[in-house]
Design a protein around this motif. Structure first.
Motif, PDB file in Angstrom:
ATOM      1  N   UNK A  22       0.830  -1.206   0.000  1.00  0.00           N
ATOM      2  CA  UNK A  22       0.000   0.000   0.000  1.00  0.00           C
ATOM      3  C   UNK A  22       0.862   1.252   0.000  1.00  0.00           C
ATOM      4  N   UNK A  23       1.899   1.240   0.832  1.00  0.00           N
ATOM      5  CA  UNK A  23       2.825   2.379   0.883  1.00  0.00           C
ATOM      6  C   UNK A  23       3.530   2.566  -0.457  1.00  0.00           C
ATOM      7  N   UNK A  24       3.880   1.443  -1.089  1.00  0.00           N
ATOM      8  CA  UNK A  24       4.549   1.497  -2.393  1.00  0.00           C
ATOM      9  C   UNK A  24       3.630   2.128  -3.438  1.00  0.00           C
ATOM     10  N   UNK A  25       2.355   1.726  -3.428  1.00  0.00           N
ATOM     11  CA  UNK A  25       1.399   2.279  -4.388  1.00  0.00           C
ATOM     12  C   UNK A  25       1.155   3.769  -4.148  1.00  0.00           C
ATOM     13  N   UNK A  26       1.210   4.183  -2.884  1.00  0.00           N
ATOM     14  CA  UNK A  26       1.029   5.610  -2.578  1.00  0.00           C
ATOM     15  C   UNK A  26       2.182   6.448  -3.104  1.00  0.00           C
ATOM     16  N   UNK A  27       3.382   5.865  -3.119  1.00  0.00           N
ATOM     17  CA  UNK A  27       4.550   6.587  -3.612  1.00  0.00           C
ATOM     18  C   UNK A  27       4.621   6.625  -5.131  1.00  0.00           C
ATOM     19  N   UNK A  28       4.020   5.603  -5.770  1.00  0.00           N
ATOM     20  CA  UNK A  28       4.133   5.474  -7.225  1.00  0.00           C
ATOM     21  C   UNK A  28       2.742   5.388  -7.854  1.00  0.00           C
ATOM     22  N   UNK A  29       2.232   6.461  -8.403  1.00  0.00           N
ATOM     23  CA  UNK A  29       0.878   6.478  -8.976  1.00  0.00           C
ATOM     24  C   UNK A  29       0.683   5.499 -10.128  1.00  0.00           C
ATOM     25  N   UNK A  30       1.771   5.065 -10.748  1.00  0.00           N
ATOM     26  CA  UNK A  30       1.664   4.117 -11.857  1.00  0.00           C
ATOM     27  C   UNK A  30       1.403   2.690 -11.386  1.00  0.00           C
ATOM     28  N   UNK A  31       1.452   2.446 -10.076  1.00  0.00           N
ATOM     29  CA  UNK A  31       1.248   1.106  -9.521  1.00  0.00           C
ATOM     30  C   UNK A  31      -0.138   0.980  -8.904  1.00  0.00           C
ATOM     31  N   UNK A  32      -0.877  -0.060  -9.322  1.00  0.00           N
ATOM     32  CA  UNK A  32      -2.178  -0.388  -8.736  1.00  0.00           C
ATOM     33  C   UNK A  32      -2.087  -1.754  -8.079  1.00  0.00           C
ATOM     34  N   UNK A  33      -2.399  -1.837  -6.792  1.00  0.00           N
ATOM     35  CA  UNK A  33      -2.353  -3.100  -6.054  1.00  0.00           C
ATOM     36  C   UNK A  33      -3.775  -3.596  -5.818  1.00  0.00           C
ATOM     37  N   UNK A  34      -4.020  -4.858  -6.201  1.00  0.00           N
ATOM     38  CA  UNK A  34      -5.345  -5.452  -6.041  1.00  0.00           C
ATOM     39  C   UNK A  34      -5.217  -6.698  -5.156  1.00  0.00           C
ATOM     40  N   UNK A  35      -5.383  -6.562  -3.824  1.00  0.00           N
ATOM     41  CA  UNK A  35      -5.348  -7.734  -2.943  1.00  0.00           C
ATOM     42  C   UNK A  35      -6.643  -8.532  -3.086  1.00  0.00           C
ATOM     43  N   UNK A  36      -6.517  -9.855  -3.045  1.00  0.00           N
ATOM     44  CA  UNK A  36      -7.664 -10.737  -3.243  1.00  0.00           C
ATOM     45  C   UNK A  36      -7.591 -11.900  -2.268  1.00  0.00           C
ATOM     46  N   UNK A  37      -8.722 -12.224  -1.612  1.00  0.00           N
ATOM     47  CA  UNK A  37      -8.747 -13.370  -0.705  1.00  0.00           C
ATOM     48  C   UNK A  37      -9.810 -14.355  -1.165  1.00  0.00           C
ATOM     49  N   UNK A  38      -9.536 -15.622  -0.967  1.00  0.00           N
ATOM     50  CA  UNK A  38     -10.441 -16.666  -1.472  1.00  0.00           C
ATOM     51  C   UNK A  38     -11.288 -17.323  -0.389  1.00  0.00           C
ATOM     52  N   UNK A  39     -10.894 -17.209   0.898  1.00  0.00           N
ATOM     53  CA  UNK A  39     -11.606 -17.907   1.972  1.00  0.00           C
ATOM     54  C   UNK A  39     -11.789 -16.978   3.181  1.00  0.00           C
ATOM     55  N   UNK A  40     -12.413 -15.850   2.958  1.00  0.00           N
ATOM     56  CA  UNK A  40     -12.628 -14.882   4.042  1.00  0.00           C
ATOM     57  C   UNK A  40     -13.931 -14.140   3.755  1.00  0.00           C
ATOM     58  N   UNK A  41     -15.025 -14.676   4.312  1.00  0.00           N
ATOM     59  CA  UNK A  41     -16.363 -14.167   3.975  1.00  0.00           C
ATOM     60  C   UNK A  41     -16.564 -12.708   4.357  1.00  0.00           C
ATOM     61  N   UNK A  42     -15.885 -12.225   5.401  1.00  0.00           N
ATOM     62  CA  UNK A  42     -16.085 -10.857   5.849  1.00  0.00           C
ATOM     63  C   UNK A  42     -15.193  -9.837   5.174  1.00  0.00           C
ATOM     64  N   UNK A  43     -14.346 -10.271   4.267  1.00  0.00           N
ATOM     65  CA  UNK A  43     -13.413  -9.355   3.620  1.00  0.00           C
ATOM     66  C   UNK A  43     -14.159  -8.433   2.668  1.00  0.00           C
ATOM     67  N   UNK A  44     -13.844  -7.144   2.710  1.00  0.00           N
ATOM     68  CA  UNK A  44     -14.600  -6.153   1.941  1.00  0.00           C
ATOM     69  C   UNK A  44     -13.996  -5.850   0.570  1.00  0.00           C
ATOM     70  N   UNK A  45     -12.810  -6.376   0.302  1.00  0.00           N
ATOM     71  CA  UNK A  45     -12.191  -6.131  -0.996  1.00  0.00           C
ATOM     72  C   UNK A  45     -12.533  -7.218  -1.990  1.00  0.00           C
TER      73      UNK A  45
END
Length: 370
Positions: free
Chosen positions: A292-315
């Motif tokens: 996240x910190x890396x993406x904040x420093x570099x606007x050309x970077x988009x980070x998409x975190x993904x979880x497969x077994x976490x029902x309460x995850x909002x992303x």
């Protein structure tokens, strides 16, 4: 060469479902022919058996691509210097290998298959010996552990500094040995591009009964001395490509992709990067704050975190390949993929369905004690 490749693949199919037994036979025969060789190997041999067969299969699979075949074997030859291997050892290994193949090929094994493996092994041995002989660098580098941070129960991030410069490219990996498991070497990717201060970051997940990964996660401490072998791997940045980049990481397969992003950041990038980081639960997104910190420093970077077994995850949820398909289009991007064998295979299938040309996909696989 095509005929040789056909014979090797055809004969390998006779023993493919007996790999574990064949490997045990191979090592028993090897240590009988030369008992001194046993001292070059770790006490626990189960993972070592799988690594031997993996190297054989990879060599056979690359035979029809002369450049890839030569590059892979040259790297393997330089890497084997860490075992104090000398040319005479190759003859003993060759004899043991042919005997093991012949034994488990049984009645279906032919003189034609026998000669094909002799010819192939001769090329393999000569290429590896030549690369090892020509290498002017050390057989391995000592490195001091500077920091060690646990990220959950089974994951750790540590940094070290080699005593002497260790040249490598972002995206490559090295074999690591620590004093807690002598003579047991396992491959791990660097998570940063080369730095002026020589420091290297590694991400390690303790998998099951993994001897080395378990020691690196649970026992390694700042001040410890480890050994690093020669760098290997071809999943490096294609500097000649003008295309934007998509990185797809599963677990600690994040490490080499983070190094590639670091390389872009330090050398002056002109391309946008999407990083898809897949894990089972939010707790497994062990490096998300740093990303996240890396993406904040570099606007050309988009980070998409993904979880497969976490029902309460909002992303993003589901498999990382499913998240990938919800973005795009990707048919004009370069892809870098690293994770478990299943994750890499699934990603490659997804990219084929998305009509991404295979030549634009570079990948590495983790999953044997990484």
């Amino acid at each position: 060469m095509a005929e040789l490749g056909r014979l090797l693949k055809e004969s390998w199919s006779l023993v493919d479902d007996q790999q574990e037994k064949m490997a045990a036979y191979f090592y028993a025969r090897l240590f009988t022919l030369d008992p001194r060789l046993r001292d070059l190997f770790p006490v626990q041999m189960d993972v070592q058996r799988a690594r031997l067969l993996g190297a054989i299969v990879t060599a056979v699979q690359t035979l029809e691509d002369p450049n890839r075949f030569a590059d892979y074997l040259s790297e393997l030859g330089r890497d084997h210097r860490k075992f104090s291997v000398v040319p005479d050892h190759y003859e003993t290994v060759g004899r043991s290998l042919i005997e093991a193949l012949r034994t488990y090929g049984a009645d279906e094994w032919t003189l034609e298959y026998d000669q094909a493996w002799r010819d192939a092994y001769d090329v393999i041995a000569r290429t590896m010996i030549a690369a090892a002989t020509a290498d002017q660098g050390p057989a391995y580098w000592y490195a001091n552990v500077l920091s060690h941070e646990r990220r959950g129960l089974d994951t750790a991030v540590f940094t070290c500094r080699p005593v002497e410069p260790l040249p490598y490219r972002a995206g490559q990996y090295v074999s690591v040995e620590c004093g807690y498991q002598p003579r047991a070497w396992r491959a791990y990717s660097m998570a940063n591009a080369p730095r002026d201060d020589l420091t290297m970051e590694f991400h390690v997940k303790a998998l099951g009964a993994g001897w080395v990964s378990g020691a690196l996660v649970r026992r390694l401490r700042p001040g410890d001395l480890i050994r690093l072998a020669a760098p290997m791997g071809s999943m490096v940045l294609d500097r000649g490509s003008p295309r934007d980049i998509v990185c797809v990481a599963g677990g600690t397969g994040l490490a080499p992709l983070k190094a590639i992003i670091d390389d872009l950041a330090t050398t002056g990038r002109t391309r946008r990067v999407h990083l898809f980081f897949g894990a089972r639960t939010r707790d497994d997104l062990y490096d998300l704050p740093a990303l996240t910190e890396l993406a904040e420093r570099h606007p050309w970077l988009t980070v998409v975190p993904t979880v497969s077994h976490d029902a309460g995850y909002e992303g993003e949820t589901g498999l990382v390949t499913e998240a990938l398909t919800r973005y795009g289009p990707w048919n004009d991007h370069d892809f870098y993929v690293c994770g478990s064998p299943a994750m890499v295979a699934a990603t490659r299938r997804t990219l084929t369905q998305l009509q991404v040309p295979a030549m634009r996909v570079r990948h590495d696989v983790f999953g044997q004690d990484y």
